[in-house]
Design a protein around this motif. Structure first.
Motif, PDB file in Angstrom:
ATOM      1  N   CYS A   1       0.848  -1.192   0.000  1.00  0.00           N
ATOM      2  CA  CYS A   1       0.000   0.000   0.000  1.00  0.00           C
ATOM      3  C   CYS A   1       0.884   1.242   0.000  1.00  0.00           C
ATOM      4  O   CYS A   1       1.715   1.426   0.901  1.00  0.00           O
ATOM      5  N   TYR A   2       0.697   2.108  -0.988  1.00  0.00           N
ATOM      6  CA  TYR A   2       1.503   3.313  -1.112  1.00  0.00           C
ATOM      7  C   TYR A   2       0.823   4.541  -0.498  1.00  0.00           C
ATOM      8  O   TYR A   2       1.510   5.446  -0.028  1.00  0.00           O
ATOM      9  N   TYR A   3      -0.498   4.562  -0.536  1.00  0.00           N
ATOM     10  CA  TYR A   3      -1.215   5.726  -0.012  1.00  0.00           C
ATOM     11  C   TYR A   3      -2.660   5.313   0.259  1.00  0.00           C
ATOM     12  O   TYR A   3      -3.214   4.465  -0.461  1.00  0.00           O
ATOM     13  N   GLU A   4      -3.282   5.916   1.272  1.00  0.00           N
ATOM     14  CA  GLU A   4      -4.658   5.561   1.592  1.00  0.00           C
ATOM     15  C   GLU A   4      -5.335   6.726   2.317  1.00  0.00           C
ATOM     16  O   GLU A   4      -4.677   7.615   2.876  1.00  0.00           O
ATOM     17  N   GLY A   5      -6.642   6.697   2.275  1.00  0.00           N
ATOM     18  CA  GLY A   5      -7.437   7.736   2.913  1.00  0.00           C
ATOM     19  C   GLY A   5      -8.875   7.660   2.420  1.00  0.00           C
ATOM     20  O   GLY A   5      -9.206   6.899   1.495  1.00  0.00           O
ATOM     21  N   TYR A   6      -9.747   8.463   3.022  1.00  0.00           N
ATOM     22  CA  TYR A   6     -11.147   8.464   2.621  1.00  0.00           C
ATOM     23  C   TYR A   6     -11.337   9.291   1.348  1.00  0.00           C
ATOM     24  O   TYR A   6     -10.812  10.399   1.208  1.00  0.00           O
ATOM     25  N   LEU A   7     -12.099   8.727   0.422  1.00  0.00           N
ATOM     26  CA  LEU A   7     -12.503   9.405  -0.802  1.00  0.00           C
ATOM     27  C   LEU A   7     -13.978   9.115  -1.059  1.00  0.00           C
ATOM     28  O   LEU A   7     -14.455   8.010  -0.745  1.00  0.00           O
ATOM     29  N   GLU A   8     -14.661  10.082  -1.617  1.00  0.00           N
ATOM     30  CA  GLU A   8     -16.009   9.820  -2.110  1.00  0.00           C
ATOM     31  C   GLU A   8     -15.900   9.340  -3.548  1.00  0.00           C
ATOM     32  O   GLU A   8     -15.236   9.980  -4.375  1.00  0.00           O
ATOM     33  N   LYS A   9     -16.561   8.237  -3.851  1.00  0.00           N
ATOM     34  CA  LYS A   9     -16.426   7.606  -5.168  1.00  0.00           C
ATOM     35  C   LYS A   9     -17.788   7.420  -5.803  1.00  0.00           C
ATOM     36  O   LYS A   9     -18.753   6.999  -5.153  1.00  0.00           O
ATOM     37  N   ARG A  10     -17.847   7.740  -7.114  1.00  0.00           N
ATOM     38  CA  ARG A  10     -19.044   7.450  -7.899  1.00  0.00           C
ATOM     39  C   ARG A  10     -18.590   6.889  -9.249  1.00  0.00           C
ATOM     40  O   ARG A  10     -17.959   7.582 -10.044  1.00  0.00           O
ATOM     41  N   GLY A  11     -18.902   5.629  -9.477  1.00  0.00           N
ATOM     42  CA  GLY A  11     -18.498   4.955 -10.700  1.00  0.00           C
ATOM     43  C   GLY A  11     -19.372   5.322 -11.878  1.00  0.00           C
ATOM     44  O   GLY A  11     -20.371   6.045 -11.746  1.00  0.00           O
ATOM     45  N   PRO A  12     -19.045   4.816 -13.079  1.00  0.00           N
ATOM     46  CA  PRO A  12     -19.800   5.174 -14.290  1.00  0.00           C
ATOM     47  C   PRO A  12     -21.251   4.713 -14.256  1.00  0.00           C
ATOM     48  O   PRO A  12     -22.098   5.302 -14.929  1.00  0.00           O
ATOM     49  N   LYS A  13     -21.576   3.682 -13.473  1.00  0.00           N
ATOM     50  CA  LYS A  13     -22.950   3.184 -13.423  1.00  0.00           C
ATOM     51  C   LYS A  13     -23.626   3.477 -12.088  1.00  0.00           C
ATOM     52  O   LYS A  13     -24.711   2.956 -11.816  1.00  0.00           O
ATOM     53  N   GLU A  14     -23.005   4.302 -11.278  1.00  0.00           N
ATOM     54  CA  GLU A  14     -23.562   4.618  -9.957  1.00  0.00           C
ATOM     55  C   GLU A  14     -24.218   5.994  -9.973  1.00  0.00           C
ATOM     56  O   GLU A  14     -23.679   6.941 -10.563  1.00  0.00           O
ATOM     57  N   LYS A  15     -25.354   6.118  -9.322  1.00  0.00           N
ATOM     58  CA  LYS A  15     -26.104   7.370  -9.308  1.00  0.00           C
ATOM     59  C   LYS A  15     -25.684   8.275  -8.156  1.00  0.00           C
ATOM     60  O   LYS A  15     -25.912   9.494  -8.215  1.00  0.00           O
ATOM     61  N   ALA A  16     -25.115   7.731  -7.117  1.00  0.00           N
ATOM     62  CA  ALA A  16     -24.736   8.528  -5.956  1.00  0.00           C
ATOM     63  C   ALA A  16     -23.323   8.161  -5.525  1.00  0.00           C
ATOM     64  O   ALA A  16     -22.826   7.061  -5.793  1.00  0.00           O
ATOM     65  N   SER A  17     -22.674   9.098  -4.841  1.00  0.00           N
ATOM     66  CA  SER A  17     -21.321   8.874  -4.355  1.00  0.00           C
ATOM     67  C   SER A  17     -21.342   8.156  -3.010  1.00  0.00           C
ATOM     68  O   SER A  17     -22.293   8.295  -2.229  1.00  0.00           O
ATOM     69  N   LYS A  18     -20.285   7.387  -2.758  1.00  0.00           N
ATOM     70  CA  LYS A  18     -20.137   6.682  -1.485  1.00  0.00           C
ATOM     71  C   LYS A  18     -18.792   7.031  -0.881  1.00  0.00           C
ATOM     72  O   LYS A  18     -17.783   7.080  -1.592  1.00  0.00           O
ATOM     73  N   ARG A  19     -18.782   7.269   0.403  1.00  0.00           N
ATOM     74  CA  ARG A  19     -17.537   7.585   1.097  1.00  0.00           C
ATOM     75  C   ARG A  19     -16.874   6.276   1.510  1.00  0.00           C
ATOM     76  O   ARG A  19     -17.400   5.523   2.338  1.00  0.00           O
ATOM     77  N   LEU A  20     -15.713   6.005   0.936  1.00  0.00           N
ATOM     78  CA  LEU A  20     -15.038   4.725   1.123  1.00  0.00           C
ATOM     79  C   LEU A  20     -13.587   4.959   1.492  1.00  0.00           C
ATOM     80  O   LEU A  20     -12.968   5.948   1.073  1.00  0.00           O
ATOM     81  N   TRP A  21     -13.067   4.015   2.274  1.00  0.00           N
ATOM     82  CA  TRP A  21     -11.642   4.040   2.577  1.00  0.00           C
ATOM     83  C   TRP A  21     -10.902   3.485   1.359  1.00  0.00           C
ATOM     84  O   TRP A  21     -11.165   2.364   0.914  1.00  0.00           O
ATOM     85  N   THR A  22     -10.029   4.282   0.793  1.00  0.00           N
ATOM     86  CA  THR A  22      -9.401   3.959  -0.490  1.00  0.00           C
ATOM     87  C   THR A  22      -7.920   3.722  -0.277  1.00  0.00           C
ATOM     88  O   THR A  22      -7.230   4.533   0.365  1.00  0.00           O
ATOM     89  N   CYS A  23      -7.421   2.618  -0.842  1.00  0.00           N
ATOM     90  CA  CYS A  23      -6.000   2.257  -0.732  1.00  0.00           C
ATOM     91  C   CYS A  23      -5.411   2.103  -2.128  1.00  0.00           C
ATOM     92  O   CYS A  23      -5.977   1.397  -2.975  1.00  0.00           O
TER      93      CYS A  23
END
Length: 366
Positions: free
Chosen positions: A22-44
């Motif tokens: 793991c080089y870097y990590e933290g919380y990001l809000e993510k919304r994919g191409p087929k997602e209607k709303a963003s989700k706050r996820l721990w991203t690594c």
């Protein structure tokens, strides 16, 4: 601006322990191409992929985004309900993923880690502190080492294996992204746009350089269409029939600001060759003489020899043969002797006999 601490998690055989470093990590809000709303996820950022977890303590990731299909990464200047939030648009072959960092500083650092892992090179277009740049250099070295040691599933594509169709523009260079940037920066007077192979070996890319308080590089993907032709893979794709149209389209879209890179390759001024010494086996480089080789002087014609051009093609059986004489000697200005025709003795006797008969006939008539 401090980077988020990299946590080395060790689970008892859990999935997280099996992930790349793991080089870097933290919380990001993510919304994919087929997602209607963003989700706050721990991203690594582990290896060359983004792994998403529901929270920082989870050991099982819920999504994975492989960065091998990377197309572009740019800022999203749209407003967010959180005034400090900073958005990113991560464009992949499969579509766009929108990411939202807590603030501008965090977004800039995420961009630095992403570019470092994707390009295996520390980006020069970001505003980062010296300590953060050092972190990115270490990440680049670790990722390079990881890719060298892992077992490859297939041989990496060669830049020269790109299947080009049609006439190739003069600004095409079989170089990598980093080599393209170096070429454009070293030779700014030769143009600021070149065509090169893409990283995947199946597409092409256009690299451009412009000055904005320093060198600013941009890279555009050019893919081949199944039905023929090419397309510049930007937000509004630009279809082109040939690679020449790809270059012309970029020149036209930028009002001539972008110009093809045309570097005149130097040619050798002397002819050189290598020889081996039979005694010690050493090889030596020699330069061939450039002066013209001397020509042997032409020999003067022999005395009394008839030049070939004056020899008759056929001999006449007539008894009157002419003798060729050369009363005028040769001179430096007239090397060829002037040939004069004189009557033969047989011709003189016949003329005298005819003259005598004519005189007798005239006397008898009188």
């Amino acid at each position: 601006m401090a980077a988020a601490p990299v946590r080395h998690r060790s689970g008892p055989g859990g999935p997280r322990a099996q992930l790349p470093p793991c080089y870097y990590e933290g919380y990001l809000e993510k919304r994919g191409p087929k997602e209607k709303a963003s989700k706050r996820l721990w991203t690594c950022l582990c290896g060359n992929s983004l792994y998403f977890f529901n929270n920082a303590k989870d050991t099982h990731f819920i999504e994975k985004l492989d960065l091998g299909g990377f197309v572009s990464l740019k800022d999203d200047c749209g407003r967010d309900r959180n005034l400090e939030a900073a958005r990113l648009i991560l464009r992949m072959k499969e579509g766009e993923t929108k990411l939202t960092a807590p603030n501008l500083e965090s977004r800039e650092l995420w961009k630095g880690f992403l570019y470092s892992v994707i390009d295996l090179n520390v980006p020069s277009c970001l505003t980062l502190l010296p300590g953060q740049l050092q972190m990115l250099k270490e990440v680049v070295e670790k990722e390079r080492s990881r890719r060298r040691t892992r077992t490859p599933t297939r041989a990496p594509p060669s830049p020269l294996s790109v299947p080009l169709v049609g006439e190739i523009p003069a600004c095409f260079r079989p170089v990598s992204r980093t080599e393209a940037e170096v070429l454009l920066e070293r030779h700014p007077d030769c143009g600021n746009m070149l065509l090169r192979p893409g990283r995947d070996g199946c597409s092409l890319a256009v690299t451009t350089r412009q000055d904005l308080n320093g060198s600013v590089f941009r890279h555009y993907r050019v893919t081949q269409r199944d039905q023929g032709g090419y397309v510049i893979d930007v937000e509004n794709p630009i279809p082109c029939s040939t690679l020449h149209e790809v270059i012309d389209a970029l020149v036209e879209k930028t009002a001539g600001t972008l110009q093809p890179f045309l570097l005149e390759e130097p040619y050798e001024e002397n002819i050189t060759y290598v020889t081996a010494n039979d005694e010690n086996g050493e090889h030596m480089l020699h330069t061939a003489p450039t002066s013209p080789l001397p020509r042997a002087p032409a020999l003067p014609p022999k005395q009394g020899t008839l030049p070939k051009l004056l020899i008759p093609l056929s001999r006449s059986p007539a008894p009157d043969r002419r003798i060729l004489t050369s009363p005028v000697p040769s001179s430096p200005t007239n090397p060829m002797r002037r040939l004069v025709l004189s009557p033969s003795p047989l011709t003189q006797s016949l003329n005298e006999e005819l003259k005598m008969k004519l005189e007798k006939r005239r006397a008898s008539e009188d």
